[in-house]
Design a protein around this motif. Structure first.
Motif, mmCIF file in Angstrom:
data_model
loop_
_atom_site.group_PDB
_atom_site.id
_atom_site.type_symbol
_atom_site.label_atom_id
_atom_site.label_comp_id
_atom_site.label_asym_id
_atom_site.label_seq_id
_atom_site.Cartn_x
_atom_site.Cartn_y
_atom_site.Cartn_z
ATOM 1 N N PHE A 99 45.167 35.363 12.779
ATOM 2 C CA PHE A 99 46.071 34.234 12.611
ATOM 3 C C PHE A 99 47.074 34.159 13.748
ATOM 4 O O PHE A 99 47.512 35.185 14.281
ATOM 5 C CB PHE A 99 46.823 34.357 11.275
ATOM 6 N N LEU A 149 49.496 26.885 10.751
ATOM 7 C CA LEU A 149 48.895 28.099 11.294
ATOM 8 C C LEU A 149 47.485 27.839 11.790
ATOM 9 O O LEU A 149 46.692 27.156 11.136
ATOM 10 C CB LEU A 149 48.825 29.170 10.199
ATOM 11 N N TYR A 183 45.723 25.744 8.981
ATOM 12 C CA TYR A 183 46.285 25.868 7.639
ATOM 13 C C TYR A 183 47.702 25.299 7.628
ATOM 14 O O TYR A 183 48.393 25.250 8.654
ATOM 15 C CB TYR A 183 46.382 27.350 7.231
ATOM 16 N N TYR A 189 39.456 37.580 10.044
ATOM 17 C CA TYR A 189 40.005 36.430 10.738
ATOM 18 C C TYR A 189 41.394 36.766 11.273
ATOM 19 O O TYR A 189 42.155 37.491 10.642
ATOM 20 C CB TYR A 189 40.124 35.237 9.784
ATOM 21 N N TYR A 235 45.696 40.369 2.891
ATOM 22 C CA TYR A 235 46.447 40.157 4.106
ATOM 23 C C TYR A 235 47.911 40.467 3.821
ATOM 24 O O TYR A 235 48.402 40.262 2.711
ATOM 25 C CB TYR A 235 46.320 38.708 4.596
ATOM 26 N N ARG A 237 53.289 37.901 12.197
ATOM 27 C CA ARG A 237 52.203 37.040 11.775
ATOM 28 C C ARG A 237 51.370 37.706 10.692
ATOM 29 O O ARG A 237 51.423 38.917 10.505
ATOM 30 C CB ARG A 237 51.317 36.659 12.961
ATOM 31 N N SER A 249 43.927 29.753 12.787
ATOM 32 C CA SER A 249 43.195 30.979 12.465
ATOM 33 C C SER A 249 41.837 30.934 13.142
ATOM 34 O O SER A 249 41.199 29.879 13.196
ATOM 35 C CB SER A 249 43.017 31.104 10.948
#
Lengths: 110, 117
Positions: free
Chosen positions: B108, B92, B35, B106, A36, A43, B94
């Motif tokens: 976020f 966060l 999270y 996934y 990621y 984000r 998700s």
């Protein structure tokens, strides 16, 4: 328990240089691995996952089960690659949430 | 992929108070997670939000401190209760689909930056 390790907090390279962000994992099953990326003020977003075997923005990553590694590579870094990179693991059983490494900040200097 | 709206984006709160963070998704999703990302650290899973039942908490996180609701497949809230400065973090949301993950994995939210003073 599963664990993801990114040994470098910061990696600084010059534009055009090769980049390798390291990721090692520990897990007894067959995990799925992800990278990621988080650009400044944006984000978290998926960069790539090992099962797709794609190259995204010039980045590639190969799952090495023998070395339990999933290093992220790019042959020629660009300034726009500067961001925070997280390696993440998804277990094949049980909890379906991602387990993240501590992240590596990549700085690409002009 | 699903689009997440997370609110508030940031807040400064007094110690001892509580803050509720909302996560709204534009489509039905089977998986929702919360999270925490403490300053300079990675993302740590607080809990899995289960639709119609109690959330599943990770070690070190308890329902009294972090109550979670998930009334349907598009919405969840996380409350940070009786806050102390140590709760200052980014929180966060998700989401994702169960079974085999789609290509986008996934998704976020943009996060809630909480500062407790």
């Amino acid at each position: 328990a599963q664990r993801v390790t990114q040994p470098e907090k910061l990696l600084s390279v010059f534009k055009g240089a090769p980049v390798e962000l390291k990721c090692n994992y520990s897990y007894s099953g067959s995990p799925e691995l992800f990278w990621y990326v988080q650009y400044s003020r944006q984000r978290l977003q998926l960069l790539l996952r090992h099962i797709s075997r794609e190259s995204i923005k010039g980045f590639t990553a190969d799952l090495n089960k023998g070395e339990t590694s999933f290093h992220l590579k790019k042959p020629f870094a660009q300034e726009e690659d500067s961001a925070m990179y997280y390696c993440a693991l998804l277990m094949d059983t049980g909890r379906r949430a991602l387990t993240f490494g501590s992240g590596t900040r990549l700085q690409v200097q002009p | 992929s699903a689009v997440i709206s997370q609110k508030p984006s940031r807040d400064i709160c007094q110690r001892g108070t509580s803050l509720t963070i909302q996560c709204q998704v534009d489509s039905q999703v089977t998986m929702m997670f919360w999270y925490r990302q403490q300053p300079g650290q990675s993302l740590t899973l607080i809990a899995t939000a289960n639709q119609g039942s109690e959330a599943t908490y990770e070690s070190g996180f308890v329902i009294d401190k972090f109550p979670i609701s998930r009334p349907n497949l598009t919405f969840s809230t996380l409350t940070v209760s009786n806050m102390s400065p140590e709760d200052s973090s980014i929180y966060l949301c998700s989401v994702g689909m169960g079974g085999n993950l789609p290509a986008y994995g996934y998704t976020f939210g943009s996060g809630t930056r909480l500062t407790v003073v």
